[in-house]
Motif scaffolding. Sequence first.
Motif, PDB file in Angstrom:
ATOM      1  N   ASN A  57      -8.957  11.635  34.457  1.00 56.41           N
ATOM      2  CA  ASN A  57     -10.313  12.159  34.316  1.00 56.41           C
ATOM      3  C   ASN A  57     -10.510  13.395  35.171  1.00 56.41           C
ATOM      4  OD1 ASN A  57     -12.071  10.974  32.492  1.00 56.41           O
ATOM      5  ND2 ASN A  57     -12.288   9.136  33.744  1.00 56.41           N
TER       6      ASN A  57
ATOM      7  N   TYR B 182     -20.158   8.378  20.969  1.00 61.92           N
ATOM      8  CA  TYR B 182     -20.383   9.309  22.072  1.00 61.92           C
ATOM      9  C   TYR B 182     -20.139  10.768  21.683  1.00 61.92           C
ATOM     10  CZ  TYR B 182     -20.712   5.668  25.642  1.00 61.92           C
ATOM     11  OH  TYR B 182     -21.109   4.621  26.407  1.00 61.92           O
TER      12      TYR B 182
ATOM     13  N   SER C  22     -10.955  13.167  25.209  1.00 57.33           N
ATOM     14  CA  SER C  22     -12.242  12.770  25.787  1.00 57.33           C
ATOM     15  C   SER C  22     -12.949  13.913  26.491  1.00 57.33           C
ATOM     16  CB  SER C  22     -12.043  11.625  26.791  1.00 57.33           C
ATOM     17  OG  SER C  22     -11.106  10.726  26.321  1.00 57.33           O
TER      18      SER C  22
ATOM     19  N   ALA D  50     -19.778  10.649  27.633  1.00 53.39           N
ATOM     20  CA  ALA D  50     -19.487   9.720  28.725  1.00 53.39           C
ATOM     21  C   ALA D  50     -17.984   9.656  28.958  1.00 53.39           C
ATOM     22  CB  ALA D  50     -20.044   8.353  28.399  1.00 53.39           C
ATOM     23  N   ARG D  51     -17.402  10.768  29.407  1.00 58.03           N
ATOM     24  CA  ARG D  51     -15.959  10.844  29.525  1.00 58.03           C
ATOM     25  C   ARG D  51     -15.378   9.791  30.459  1.00 58.03           C
ATOM     26  NH1 ARG D  51     -15.172  16.148  31.289  1.00 58.03           N
ATOM     27  NH2 ARG D  51     -15.516  15.329  33.361  1.00 58.03           N
ATOM     28  N   GLU D  52     -16.083   9.551  31.577  1.00 54.51           N
ATOM     29  CA  GLU D  52     -15.548   8.627  32.583  1.00 54.51           C
ATOM     30  C   GLU D  52     -15.440   7.216  32.023  1.00 54.51           C
ATOM     31  OE1 GLU D  52     -18.192  10.497  32.985  1.00 54.51           O
ATOM     32  OE2 GLU D  52     -17.330  12.131  34.172  1.00 54.51           O
ATOM     33  N   VAL D  53     -16.314   6.888  31.061  1.00 55.05           N
ATOM     34  CA  VAL D  53     -16.271   5.557  30.452  1.00 55.05           C
ATOM     35  C   VAL D  53     -15.259   5.531  29.320  1.00 55.05           C
ATOM     36  CG1 VAL D  53     -17.665   3.754  29.420  1.00 55.05           C
ATOM     37  CG2 VAL D  53     -18.715   5.402  30.953  1.00 55.05           C
ATOM     38  N   MET D  54     -15.265   6.613  28.558  1.00 52.33           N
ATOM     39  CA  MET D  54     -14.484   6.626  27.317  1.00 52.33           C
ATOM     40  C   MET D  54     -12.984   6.577  27.573  1.00 52.33           C
ATOM     41  SD  MET D  54     -15.559   6.449  24.329  1.00 52.33           S
ATOM     42  CE  MET D  54     -14.263   5.404  23.753  1.00 52.33           C
TER      43      MET D  54
ATOM     44  N   LEU E 280     -11.601   3.114  28.289  1.00 54.23           N
ATOM     45  CA  LEU E 280     -11.745   2.250  27.112  1.00 54.23           C
ATOM     46  C   LEU E 280     -10.678   2.541  26.064  1.00 54.23           C
ATOM     47  CD1 LEU E 280     -15.574   1.981  26.540  1.00 54.23           C
ATOM     48  CD2 LEU E 280     -13.984   0.205  27.227  1.00 54.23           C
TER      49      LEU E 280
ATOM     50  N   THR F  19      -8.564   7.318  36.670  1.00 54.28           N
ATOM     51  CA  THR F  19      -9.391   8.181  37.522  1.00 54.28           C
ATOM     52  C   THR F  19      -8.758   9.555  37.669  1.00 54.28           C
ATOM     53  OG1 THR F  19      -9.654   6.155  38.770  1.00 54.28           O
ATOM     54  CG2 THR F  19     -10.738   8.107  39.641  1.00 54.28           C
TER      55      THR F  19
END
Lengths: 237, 181, 223
Positions: C71, A134, C154, C159-163, C166, C68
């Motif tokens: 982020n 990413y 991140s 894709a910060r919200e996904v990374m 994870l 959340t």
Amino acid sequence: MNKILDLLDPLLILSAALMGVALYLIFIWVPTETNQGAVQRILYFHVPVAWGSMLGIFVVSGSSFMYLLKKNEKWDRLAVASAEVGVIFGGLMLLSGMIWARPVWAVWWTGEAKLTTALILFFIYVAYLMFRGYFPPGAQRQRLAAIIGVIGAIDTPIIYFAANLWSQAHPPIITGPAADAESALGSDLGIVLLVSTLAFTFLFVFMVQTRYKIRKSEDDVIELKRASSASAMTGVN
Amino acid sequence: MMSNVTNTAIRVGAFRIALALILALAVSVSLTQISSAEHTPPVNGIVVGVETDDAGALTRFAVSDSTGTIHTFTIFKGTEYGLENQAGDRWVSTHEAEPSEAARRLRDHRERFAPITVTSENGTAFSVVEREEGKLEANLGYLFAVFAVTWALFFAYVLYLGRKQRVLQHEIARLKVASDK
Amino acid sequence: MGSLSIIWAIGRKDLLLEIRNKDVVVAVAGFALLVLVIFTFAIDLNQDNAKLVGPGVLWAGIAFAGVTGLNRAFALEVEGDTLEALMLAPISRDLIYLGKALGNFLFIAIAQIIVIPVFAVLFNLVVFRWEMLAIVLLTTIGFSAVGTLFAAMSVRVRAREVMLPLLFLPVVTPLLMAAVESTSHMVYGRSWSDMAQWLQLAVAFDVAFVVISAFIFQHILED
């Protein structure tokens, strides 16, 4: 450009030859274990790939640390190459373990310490690879990925300790031929494991080396692009 | 542009891995089902449930065999036991003599995932013993599945590397031409 | 200015901002409450079930809600370009990290002050005990230590919200286990000595990650 995926690489030939020997030992030579039957032969795949994934984690964290120290790109390439191959080996370790556990333990999965640790580590290194996917290429990506590699290594003993407190049932990890005295196999098992592990180790090294070379030429392409766009700019001026 | 090409290559590679895995698993599952079709009474498997009455005496227990089928057995006075502990000491007794020891032993087997062999009639267990040698199922389907998955994954990875390399070679050739102009 | 007052200044700045727009705390508390409420529908809650699954639901909810919130906190930072400004300040990087971690610690802690009483009501469990305070403090320290590091990493990812989840969730798993297991001991009314090992594990995790993250943070913000 010389060919990267070299089928005549001595490592690959050595690995293939040993793999042939290992297959003979696993399916013909070694006697069937008395407690588990034929499924026990899964062990001869499970242990070598588990060893490979462990090797992968060692190399990722070691070279990530070296990258943070020296900022030399070759450490970054080594880290990403062994992370990718390590994740493949790790996935195989989890799958083969699950397929073995179904007939022997009657479950695909239990919350046992080594299983939990392996699964969490697998997720950490998958996240490592995704992060690289990413993030835009460059020195910053290499630095941040190296940090994840190091954090994963630091977390490993803590995860294992926690998982161990949580529960236990995995058969003891076999370190030597005499490790499992109750089994009817003893030294035979040790020999087969040794050959099989060697074969998979050579395969591991070969795959990491191939991935490393590809990584290197990816960097070359970026370099070439930069050079050609720079020369185009001077051409305009 | 280059990243688009590699992305497609990765996606195709991932797709192939997934396809190979699904195929291998489907084959292995169908094979295990075929090999277990001719199952006869003595049940080999792992204890998955132990039920006792208020006094701690064993009333019922459940065994899961290698295909995952759960068999439930009830107990009667004459049920015979021959079970070992982790150290290998064998305990031989009948239900009438030691009803609660049986429950303790079976629970221990459940914890250790130690397999047992049960002979029964109409759901009532006659003998409950340590799994006997020579009564092993082959479970070759599982062995096959591991083998298939291992090589499918390695093969998919090599394909992915090969594709990546081809993309790179094109890219380098293109750049060389561009820089020569 | 001493180190502590610098850390406090950065933490207080974030807190003041938060008091003004209440973005992060509302996100964390709201998300965690929703998880709890959905589980009360999903599981048939009698007294036995509540003790069995309650601790797990609570901490899973807080972990996901925490992600959340983290982020959100760093999204605000990016919108205002304040991280860049902070980097220009003549402050050592580890102090910046500790300040940011303090801010996140306060956000998650405040959100828990809202969430835990609701949990006690919904699951009908006794949680207002000193043990709970210790568990909450240790877990929140660890969450904010790891979370601040990964959130800062991140920030520039596509894709910060996904990374972030994870990266964050696997790494904090041991801490999560410690929180769930010791809360579980607590709701069954067991004593400190039963949960001692878990609390020690949580302390070790916190110390390790606060120290290492503070040390490693300079590599993130260097350009």
